[in-house]
Structures are given as structure tokens and as C-alpha cells.
Design an enzyme around this catalytic site. Structure first.
Site, PDB file in Angstrom:
ATOM      1  CE  LYS A 213      18.003  31.837  46.755  1.00 46.82           C
ATOM      2  NZ  LYS A 213      19.084  30.991  46.504  1.00 46.82           N
TER       3      LYS A 213
HETATM    4  C1  LIG Z   1      19.305  29.366  46.102  1.00 46.43           C
HETATM    5  C2  LIG Z   1      18.420  28.186  46.078  1.00 46.43           C
HETATM    6  C3  LIG Z   1      18.721  27.017  46.782  1.00 46.43           C
HETATM    7  C4  LIG Z   1      20.055  26.789  47.429  1.00 46.43           C
HETATM    8  O1  LIG Z   1      20.353  27.682  48.417  1.00 46.43           O
HETATM    9  P1  LIG Z   1      21.816  27.664  49.040  1.00 46.43           P
HETATM   10  O2  LIG Z   1      21.680  28.445  50.308  1.00 46.43           O
HETATM   11  O3  LIG Z   1      22.708  28.341  48.042  1.00 46.43           O
HETATM   12  O4  LIG Z   1      22.193  26.272  49.264  1.00 46.43           O
HETATM   13  C5  LIG Z   1      17.789  26.009  46.832  1.00 46.43           C
HETATM   14  N1  LIG Z   1      16.622  26.106  46.188  1.00 46.43           N
HETATM   15  C6  LIG Z   1      16.301  27.191  45.465  1.00 46.43           C
HETATM   16  C7  LIG Z   1      14.982  27.233  44.788  1.00 46.43           C
HETATM   17  C8  LIG Z   1      17.204  28.255  45.362  1.00 46.43           C
HETATM   18  O5  LIG Z   1      16.912  29.312  44.608  1.00 46.43           O
END
Ligand SMILES: *Cc1c(COP(=O)(O)O)cnc(C)c1O
Length: 416
Positions: A213
Site C-alpha cells: 500500500k
Molecule cells: C489490501 C486490501 C485490504 C486488506 O488490507 P490488510 O491491511 O492487508 O488487511 C482490504 N481491502 C482492500 C480493497 C485491499 O486492497
């Protein structure tokens, strides 16, 4: 120059040079050294902060985490922010606080990462999907309205790829049917909707700091809300359900007795993670500007190719977080399918991803709830034909033009 190549590629099909044979068919790849799909930012500041924490006596949830929460709350224009182990955990905690459980229905988009739907099942509640809009790729408010029943309790809109969902329309439906709204803002920390920062709109907003992210702490997440009571409850339930401030129980302040007031989760963030997040949050706007430029170059090049659907231009009065740049195949115009295309792109030396195959078509959901192809045609049209290209601040000019050249090369070769 990418533009010149497009012209050669599209107007002069028969005169293509021999090295335009795709690498997957034995041709010469666009680049020899593989361009990774994503890369976390690591600079001196991150290393300094993390070392400082590692050399301190406190690795768990502590002052760094509190500092990160404060800075994030300010950035997100939210009254309260609670740092957690992931966005998944943040979303589940929000559902838990709202009392969502067996018998309740939660509406979300099928065009998301599976965790958005999984957490609803963890709570023993029922997932109801509402199809997406073909242009924005976000959940369609009209479909939410259609999916609403007397059992519906919550809507989880996802700001896909960083584009804010239609929060005005979603808010209206929520008010009308007395539903809660938990935003999945895993892609959208930088986004704004109609003058409001994402993080300050719904009842809760969940953010992700997963390794891929824009702000990455390895694993990590944040839950924001403007409701003090919910925030206080979240603080307790995120750490075993121990009474407030139990995270200080081994600190220099000395041991204090604590109570378990709820069978809580263990989903707190550590100071090691927060130390990575703090400097990254400082450069979040600077990085958005760089990704915005790359986005613009991609749009300019790819909007000329009629067998690809580019992301739609921004709706008025929004800021897109530019987290993922995805193109959707028009399958009827190409000789190969998306998966073969993604494999071919990798062979050209370009890392790419899929965000996302629709959740209702994932094995567990297909088998358990008997979903099938055709249930959510728009999400399928996009999700089965979509692929994401590298978009990160450390890409150089050549990286960007290699990506463009590789896509143009492949669509030219494989177009019908
Ligand atoms: C990455 C992601 C998540 C989950 O995030 P985590 O921090 O890995 O739990 C949830 N929703 C979307 C759309 C994502 O891309």
C-alpha cells in the site's frame, strides 16, 4: 518515445519490426531487467525511526503508535484514529462494535479484495453483493438499494484503486434505511470526496498499511471514527478486551491492575510498525503527486488504444488517491484472455497484478453460496478483464515508457 511507437504499432501493423514478437512467443522482451510491480519506500528517515525503536525498551504498542495515530487522525480529518494490525482487522472490529452478527446482512461490492467480504462471515453475518458501475468500477448505489432488505445493517463501500465511491448517494440510502457505513479505504488514504477527506465521512473508515500500500508498515491498519464512544470501545476490544490503557501495564509508569471487560481481539499495532509509518505519512502527498504524473502519462498513451478501457476521468470534486492504475481488456477485441495477457506482460519484463477477480467467483464463495458467472455482470466484465500496472514514486522515465511500450506491443500483436 511511447507515442511514436503507438503510431507505428497501430497504423503499420504489417511493417512491425521482428523484435515486436512477444517474448512469450520467443521474441525479444521490452526490457531485460524485470520491473517489479510495487516496491515499498525505504529512506534514511524510516531506518532511523525503526532503529530508534528497536534500540529502545519498548517494541509493543506505545508512544510511537500513539504519535502515528495522532498524525493520521489529523491527516484523515477524523476525530479519532486507532492503529491496528491490518485493514482486515479494522473492518472486523468496526463490525463487532456495531454489533453485526448472525441474522444481519452487510452489503458490499464483489469487485474488492476478499477480506472485505471475509470479515462479514467472521462475524457470522451474511454478505450481500451489489454490482458495480461500469464506468467508475465502484459499488452502484442503485444496486445497493435493490440489495437492501429488512435485515440489512451495514454498507461497506470500497474506494477501488483510490477512487472514492459515491458517498452522497450511499449516505442517503444509509439514512433512509438506518444503516451504518464502514468504508474500506485500503486504497484511498489520500482521497477526498466532495470537499471531505476520506476518513471523516462514514461511521468508520478502515485503512491498510500492508506492504504493497502507499503507506506501508509490513502489516498494519488504521480505524478512524468521529464517535468517541465507539473509539473508546475499539481501544479496549483491539487489545484482548482489557480495560483502558492496559497497553501501559509493563511500562515505567508501573504495573496497574486491569480487568478483562470483553473477549477482545489481539490486533494492536506495534511501535516498530508505527516507526515505519510515521516518516511515510510525512511524504504521502509528495508521493501522490509523483503517481499522479505517471497516471497522466498512462492515460495519455492508453486512451488511444480502443481495445482497452482506461480508468474513467475523475468525477467533479473528488481527489483520486492513484493507488492502482488498472486497464480493462475488451475481450471481444483481443485474441487472448486476460490471464495470458498478464503472463505475456511479465515475460516482457513488466510486473503486473489483478485487482480484483470478483469475490463471488472465488472458490469458497462459489461453492458455499452457489454464486455463478452472470450474477454480477458488471463486476465480472471488469474483474475478469482487468490488470494493474506498476505505479510508484521510484519509477524513472524509462520504466514508465517500458510499461507503455510493452502494453502497446502486446495489444498490437494480439488484437483481432
Ligand atoms: C489490501 C486490501 C485490504 C486488506 O488490507 P490488510 O491491511 O492487508 O488487511 C482490504 N481491502 C482492500 C480493497 C485491499 O486492497
Amino acid at each position: 518515445m511511447p507515442i511514436r511507437i503507438i503510431r507505428i504499432a497501430l497504423n503499420n501493423l504489417k511493417k512491425l519490426p521482428a523484435n515486436y514478437k512477444p517474448a512469450i512467443e520467443g521474441g525479444k522482451p521490452v526490457r531485460e531487467n524485470f520491473l517489479v510491480f510495487g516496491r515499498p519506500m525505504l529512506f534514511r528517515e524510516e531506518i532511523k525511526e525503526v532503529l530508534e525503536t528497536l534500540r529502545s525498551d519498548w517494541w509493543g504498542t506505545g508512544q510511537k503508535t500513539k504519535e502515528f495515530e495522532k498524525l493520521f487522525a489529523k491527516y484523515a480529518h477524523a476525530k479519532y484514529a486507532l492503529a491496528l494490525s491490518s485493514c482486515t482487522a479494522a473492518t472486523e472490529l468496526a463490525l463487532d462494535i456495531l454489533g453485526i452478527g448472525p441474522g444481519d446482512e452487510v452489503i458490499t461490492t464483489p469487485l474488492t479484495f476478499v477480506s472485505t467480504a471475509n470479515v462479514v462471515l467472521h462475524r457470522g453475518a451474511t454478505v450481500k453483493f451489489a454490482d458495480v458501475d461500469l464506468k467508475t468500477w465502484n459499488i452502484d448505489p442503485d444496486e445497493i438499494e435493490k440489495a437492501t432488505t429488512g435485515k440489512t445493517k451495514t454498507i461497506i463501500p470500497v474506494h477501488l484503486h483510490g477512487r472514492p465511491a459515491d458517498m452522497d448517494a450511499i449516505g442517503k440510502i444509509a439514512n433512509k434505511h438506518k444503516l451504518y457505513v464502514i468504508e474500506d479505504a485500503a486504497h484511498a488514504a489520500e482521497a477526498w470526496y466532495h470537499g471531505k477527506k476520506i476518513g471523516s465521512i462514514g461511521d468508520f473508515t478502515a485503512f491498510s498499511f500492508y506492504a504493497t500500500k502507499n503507506v506501508a508498515t509490513g502489516e498494519g491498519g488504521m480505524l478512524t471514527t468521529n464517535n468517541k464512544k465507539w473509539y473508546d470501545t475499539a481501544t479496549v476490544r483491539a487489545l484482548h478486551g482489557l480495560s483502558a490503557d492496559a497497553w501501559k501495564r509493563y511500562s515505567a509508569a508501573g504495573f496497574k491492575p486491569y480487568e478483562a471487560v470483553y473477549p477482545g481481539y489481539k490486533i494492536n499495532m506495534t511501535d516498530i510498525q508505527a516507526s515505519l509509518g510515521l516518516p511515510q505519512l510525512q511524504s504521502i502527498e509528495k508521493n501522490l503527486k509523483i503517481r499522479n504524473k505517471i497516471w497522466g502519462e498512462y492515460q495519455k498513451a492508453f486512451s488511444k488504444i480502443n481495445c482497452l478501457q482506461t480508468p474513467s476521468s475523475d468525477e467533479s470534486n473528488i481527489i483520486h488517491a492513484r493507488h492502482l492504475y488498472a486497464l480493462a481488456f475488451k475481450p471481444e477485441m483481443l485474441k487472448i484472455d486476460r490471464n495470458k495477457f498478464v503472463a505475456a506482460l511479465q515475460k516482457e519484463g513488466i510486473g503486473c497484478g489483478v485487482h480484483f477477480t470478483p469475490v463471488h467467483l472465488m472458490e469458497y464463495y462459489r461453492k458455499t453460496f452457489e454464486y455463478k458467472l452472470g450474477d454480477f455482470p458488471n463486476a465480472e466484465r471488469i474483474g475478469l478483464n482487468i490488470f494493474s500496472l506498476p505505479i510508484y514514486p521510484t519509477m524513472n522515465k524509462k520504466d514508465i515508457s517500458d510499461v507503455i511500450n510493452a502494453v502497446v506491443k502486446l495489444v498490437t500483436y494480439y488484437r483481432r
